[in-house]
Design a protein around this motif. Structure first.
Motif, PDB file in Angstrom:
ATOM      1  N   GLY A 164      63.193 -66.761  27.420  1.00  0.00           N
ATOM      2  CA  GLY A 164      63.812 -66.018  26.329  1.00  0.00           C
ATOM      3  C   GLY A 164      63.187 -64.653  26.106  1.00  0.00           C
ATOM      4  N   ILE A 165      63.700 -63.970  25.085  1.00  0.00           N
ATOM      5  CA  ILE A 165      63.187 -62.646  24.743  1.00  0.00           C
ATOM      6  C   ILE A 165      62.796 -62.598  23.274  1.00  0.00           C
ATOM      7  CG2 ILE A 165      64.653 -61.560  26.489  1.00  0.00           C
ATOM      8  CD1 ILE A 165      66.233 -60.298  24.164  1.00  0.00           C
ATOM      9  N   VAL A 166      61.999 -61.581  22.950  1.00  0.00           N
ATOM     10  CA  VAL A 166      61.552 -61.320  21.586  1.00  0.00           C
ATOM     11  C   VAL A 166      62.129 -59.967  21.177  1.00  0.00           C
ATOM     12  CG1 VAL A 166      59.556 -60.947  20.096  1.00  0.00           C
ATOM     13  CG2 VAL A 166      59.419 -62.585  21.995  1.00  0.00           C
ATOM     14  N   ASP A 222      48.844 -62.782  40.887  1.00  0.00           N
ATOM     15  CA  ASP A 222      49.901 -62.117  41.647  1.00  0.00           C
ATOM     16  C   ASP A 222      50.982 -63.138  41.994  1.00  0.00           C
ATOM     17  OD1 ASP A 222      48.509 -59.753  41.579  1.00  0.00           O
ATOM     18  OD2 ASP A 222      47.660 -59.969  43.593  1.00  0.00           O
ATOM     19  N   GLY A 223      52.214 -62.666  42.025  1.00  0.00           N
ATOM     20  CA  GLY A 223      53.321 -63.560  42.358  1.00  0.00           C
ATOM     21  C   GLY A 223      53.939 -64.251  41.163  1.00  0.00           C
ATOM     22  N   VAL A 224      53.421 -63.967  39.956  1.00  0.00           N
ATOM     23  CA  VAL A 224      53.997 -64.513  38.724  1.00  0.00           C
ATOM     24  C   VAL A 224      54.849 -63.420  38.087  1.00  0.00           C
ATOM     25  CG1 VAL A 224      53.554 -65.513  36.458  1.00  0.00           C
ATOM     26  CG2 VAL A 224      52.060 -66.080  38.393  1.00  0.00           C
ATOM     27  N   HIS A 225      56.121 -63.721  37.855  1.00  0.00           N
ATOM     28  CA  HIS A 225      57.068 -62.703  37.421  1.00  0.00           C
ATOM     29  C   HIS A 225      57.821 -63.103  36.152  1.00  0.00           C
ATOM     30  CE1 HIS A 225      56.702 -60.847  41.430  1.00  0.00           C
ATOM     31  NE2 HIS A 225      56.844 -62.072  41.929  1.00  0.00           N
ATOM     32  N   TYR A 226      58.279 -62.080  35.451  1.00  0.00           N
ATOM     33  CA  TYR A 226      59.322 -62.193  34.426  1.00  0.00           C
ATOM     34  C   TYR A 226      60.462 -61.290  34.890  1.00  0.00           C
ATOM     35  CZ  TYR A 226      55.782 -64.207  31.299  1.00  0.00           C
ATOM     36  OH  TYR A 226      54.817 -65.002  30.740  1.00  0.00           O
ATOM     37  N   LEU A 227      61.670 -61.538  34.422  1.00  0.00           N
ATOM     38  CA  LEU A 227      62.794 -60.682  34.806  1.00  0.00           C
ATOM     39  C   LEU A 227      63.432 -60.072  33.567  1.00  0.00           C
ATOM     40  CD1 LEU A 227      64.799 -59.433  36.705  1.00  0.00           C
ATOM     41  CD2 LEU A 227      66.044 -61.599  36.806  1.00  0.00           C
ATOM     42  N   ARG A 228      63.272 -58.766  33.438  1.00  0.00           N
ATOM     43  CA  ARG A 228      63.920 -58.031  32.361  1.00  0.00           C
ATOM     44  C   ARG A 228      64.503 -56.725  32.861  1.00  0.00           C
ATOM     45  NH1 ARG A 228      66.852 -58.807  27.978  1.00  0.00           N
ATOM     46  NH2 ARG A 228      66.660 -57.157  26.444  1.00  0.00           N
ATOM     47  N   ALA A 286      68.029 -48.919  19.076  1.00  0.00           N
ATOM     48  CA  ALA A 286      68.613 -49.845  20.052  1.00  0.00           C
ATOM     49  C   ALA A 286      67.511 -50.262  21.022  1.00  0.00           C
ATOM     50  CB  ALA A 286      69.780 -49.182  20.781  1.00  0.00           C
ATOM     51  N   THR A 287      66.444 -50.808  20.461  1.00  0.00           N
ATOM     52  CA  THR A 287      65.232 -51.092  21.228  1.00  0.00           C
ATOM     53  C   THR A 287      65.283 -52.419  21.976  1.00  0.00           C
ATOM     54  OG1 THR A 287      64.310 -51.808  19.092  1.00  0.00           O
ATOM     55  CG2 THR A 287      63.628 -49.664  19.912  1.00  0.00           C
ATOM     56  N   GLY A 288      66.344 -53.195  21.806  1.00  0.00           N
ATOM     57  CA  GLY A 288      66.514 -54.416  22.586  1.00  0.00           C
ATOM     58  C   GLY A 288      65.406 -55.422  22.382  1.00  0.00           C
ATOM     59  N   GLY A 289      65.011 -56.068  23.476  1.00  0.00           N
ATOM     60  CA  GLY A 289      63.966 -57.083  23.402  1.00  0.00           C
ATOM     61  C   GLY A 289      63.071 -57.031  24.623  1.00  0.00           C
ATOM     62  N   ARG A 290      61.993 -57.766  24.551  1.00  0.00           N
ATOM     63  CA  ARG A 290      61.066 -57.895  25.679  1.00  0.00           C
ATOM     64  C   ARG A 290      60.938 -59.376  26.014  1.00  0.00           C
ATOM     65  NH1 ARG A 290      58.378 -56.986  21.012  1.00  0.00           N
ATOM     66  NH2 ARG A 290      56.686 -58.411  20.406  1.00  0.00           N
ATOM     67  N   VAL A 291      60.457 -59.673  27.199  1.00  0.00           N
ATOM     68  CA  VAL A 291      60.349 -61.069  27.612  1.00  0.00           C
ATOM     69  C   VAL A 291      59.359 -61.810  26.719  1.00  0.00           C
ATOM     70  CG1 VAL A 291      60.984 -60.629  29.998  1.00  0.00           C
ATOM     71  CG2 VAL A 291      58.569 -60.545  29.341  1.00  0.00           C
ATOM     72  N   ARG A 292      59.685 -63.048  26.437  1.00  0.00           N
ATOM     73  CA  ARG A 292      58.750 -63.919  25.730  1.00  0.00           C
ATOM     74  C   ARG A 292      57.737 -64.435  26.750  1.00  0.00           C
ATOM     75  NH1 ARG A 292      59.319 -66.339  20.938  1.00  0.00           N
ATOM     76  NH2 ARG A 292      61.573 -65.915  20.923  1.00  0.00           N
ATOM     77  N   GLU A 339      71.969 -62.055  22.162  1.00  0.00           N
ATOM     78  CA  GLU A 339      71.383 -61.460  23.364  1.00  0.00           C
ATOM     79  C   GLU A 339      72.443 -61.506  24.450  1.00  0.00           C
ATOM     80  OE1 GLU A 339      67.962 -63.864  24.066  1.00  0.00           O
ATOM     81  OE2 GLU A 339      67.155 -63.520  22.056  1.00  0.00           O
ATOM     82  N   SER A 340      73.342 -60.545  24.416  1.00  0.00           N
ATOM     83  CA  SER A 340      74.439 -60.562  25.388  1.00  0.00           C
ATOM     84  C   SER A 340      74.824 -59.147  25.767  1.00  0.00           C
ATOM     85  CB  SER A 340      75.657 -61.312  24.834  1.00  0.00           C
ATOM     86  OG  SER A 340      76.416 -60.515  23.959  1.00  0.00           O
ATOM     87  N   TRP A 341      75.308 -59.031  27.002  1.00  0.00           N
ATOM     88  CA  TRP A 341      75.760 -57.752  27.547  1.00  0.00           C
ATOM     89  C   TRP A 341      76.877 -57.164  26.688  1.00  0.00           C
ATOM     90  CZ3 TRP A 341      80.813 -57.132  29.255  1.00  0.00           C
ATOM     91  CH2 TRP A 341      81.094 -55.983  30.005  1.00  0.00           C
ATOM     92  N   GLU A 342      77.864 -57.980  26.331  1.00  0.00           N
ATOM     93  CA  GLU A 342      79.023 -57.449  25.607  1.00  0.00           C
ATOM     94  C   GLU A 342      78.663 -57.025  24.192  1.00  0.00           C
ATOM     95  OE1 GLU A 342      83.640 -58.664  25.152  1.00  0.00           O
ATOM     96  OE2 GLU A 342      82.213 -59.963  24.138  1.00  0.00           O
ATOM     97  N   ASN A 343      77.838 -57.814  23.527  1.00  0.00           N
ATOM     98  CA  ASN A 343      77.446 -57.438  22.176  1.00  0.00           C
ATOM     99  C   ASN A 343      76.693 -56.112  22.172  1.00  0.00           C
ATOM    100  OD1 ASN A 343      76.816 -58.049  19.222  1.00  0.00           O
ATOM    101  ND2 ASN A 343      74.770 -57.855  20.084  1.00  0.00           N
ATOM    102  N   ALA A 344      75.789 -55.928  23.133  1.00  0.00           N
ATOM    103  CA  ALA A 344      75.042 -54.676  23.204  1.00  0.00           C
ATOM    104  C   ALA A 344      75.997 -53.489  23.368  1.00  0.00           C
ATOM    105  CB  ALA A 344      74.042 -54.720  24.351  1.00  0.00           C
TER     106      ALA A 344
END
Length: 406
Positions: free
Chosen positions: A239-241, A124-130, A108-114, A292-297
């Motif tokens: 998106g995610i990978v 600095d100041g550049v973000h992804y949200l995961r 159940a390794t999910g995904g990482r940010v693309r 890629e959804s909360w409910e499916n996970a």
């Protein structure tokens, strides 16, 4: 070497629910859950909403109170990565040198940010949200005088934009395509969402390509073809990978995710998979999908746990997604494709309506704005494969539960 039992790789929504379900279903053997992050299983949706807004602490996103896994007799290993799977020896290697034996294994390794390969992406100041740490870092950059540029007009990008605007930041959204959420929404719903954000003062740029991020140590701008947008912070949401590398190196079948059957089994009968990382069959849609959804996970994690214990109930649900932006609740069901007709229930001008997508006389999908009750019945109509009368769907005087009974 540990005693064999069930090992879960991934301490997120899918892995957490799988472990709890194993105990709820009466499994008494050893359960080990392995997660790279230093946190117990948590849900991600609040990270771009209540947690980012500062309305709730990060701990509010935990699935269960701390210590719950100890009470259930589940070994939770946080802050350590699984580095390999030996299918012959039936062991999982960990980054700290330990080896875990298993009878059954759940991935159940999910995904990482693309990631976006841009000049200046390491400023600095550049973000992804995961994860939790990402949400905290973004929040710290949304203080007084903040100018946020969001790259990507999908769900994550728009939720971050809404939260930042509610916190008083100046916000711009840069989307390469000609509409918001192009992979998920029809042009009509996307146009409605565009009006919502522009009406809240967000500078939305459609069909705009980012050439580089500028700054000296810290980001100060986002360079487009014709201008540079000033920025004190940037969030990239494209998106995610799926994290398939562990499964792939073990020789499991992989194709846009780990391929599983309706019982969440991989190409190895002793290895199962669940959540964002799976490419799984959906009998209602008639095709394989990766969600890629909360409910499916959550629900696929539960289904996988039951299947690991010998259950034979296929996992097959109507996909459901949701998003909160400002005071607007958006919910989607299904993955409509090639529908014959569109039916609207309610008035867009009122800010509360449902758009149904009809194919061969049945609901193939629906999008709802501030209409949670109607979308629940739409989903049940889809699950039941009911033939519907478009005129009845469009008539607010006709109760959807009546169509379900009929």
């Amino acid at each position: 070497m540990s005693d064999p039992g069930i090992v879960v790789i991934g301490a997120g929504q899918a892995g957490g629910w799988a472990a709890k379900t194993l105990r709820d279903e009466g499994f008494e053997g050893r359960i080990v859950v392995v997660g790279e992050e230093p946190y117990p299983p948590y849900e991600r949706p609040p990270l771009s909403k209540e947690v980012l807004l500062g309305k709730e602490p990060a701990e509010s996103s935990y699935l269960w109170p701390e210590g719950s896994f100890d009470l259930w007799g589940v070994e939770l290993r946080t802050g350590v990565a699984a580095t390999g799977i030996d299918r012959t020896a039936k062991t999982v290697s960990l980054g700290d040198g330990e080896s875990l034996a298993y009878d059954k294994l759940l991935i159940a390794t999910g995904g990482r940010v693309r990631e976006l390969p841009l000049e200046g992406a390491a400023l600095d100041g550049v973000h992804y949200l995961r994860g939790i740490d990402d949400s905290a870092a973004i929040r710290a950059d949304l203080g007084e005088g903040a100018r946020l540029v969001v790259i990507g007009g999908g769900w994550i990008g728009l939720e971050v934009a809404a939260a930042a605007r509610m916190l008083g930041a100046e916000v711009a959204v840069v989307e390469a395509l000609g509409m918001l959420c192009a992979r998920a929404l029809t042009p009509e719903i996307a146009a409605y969402l565009l009006r919502v954000h522009r009406g809240r003062g967000v500078d939305v740029r459609l069909g705009a390509i980012v050439e580089a991020l500028t700054g000296d140590g810290r980001v100060t701008g986002v360079r487009l073809a014709c201008e540079t947008l000033a920025a004190t912070a940037v969030v990239i949401g494209i998106g995610i990978v799926p994290n398939v590398e562990l499964a792939e190196s073990a020789g499991l079948e992989v194709d846009n995710g780990i391929r599983v059957d309706a019982l969440c089994r991989t190409s190895d009968p002793d290895i199962f998979a669940a959540g964002d990382v799976t490419n799984h069959p959906n009998g209602l849609l008639g095709r394989n999908i990766r969600l890629e959804s909360w409910e499916n996970a959550q629900n696929q994690g539960i289904a996988a746990a039951r299947a690991m214990l010998g259950g034979e109930t296929p996992y097959c649900e109507v996909p459901w997604f949701w998003s909160d932006q400002y005071d607007v609740n958006i919910q989607l069901v299904g993955l409509p494709a090639g529908f014959d007709e569109t039916v609207t229930r309610g008035e867009r001008a009122d800010g509360s309506f449902v758009e149904f997508y009809i194919k061969d006389g049945r609901i193939d999908g629906a999008a709802a704005i501030n209409s949670p009750r109607d979308i629940r019945f739409a989903r049940r109509l889809m699950q039941a494969q009911k033939t519907v009368d478009p005129a009845a769907l469009a008539d607010p005087a006709v109760k959807l539960q009546a169509l379900l009974r009929g």
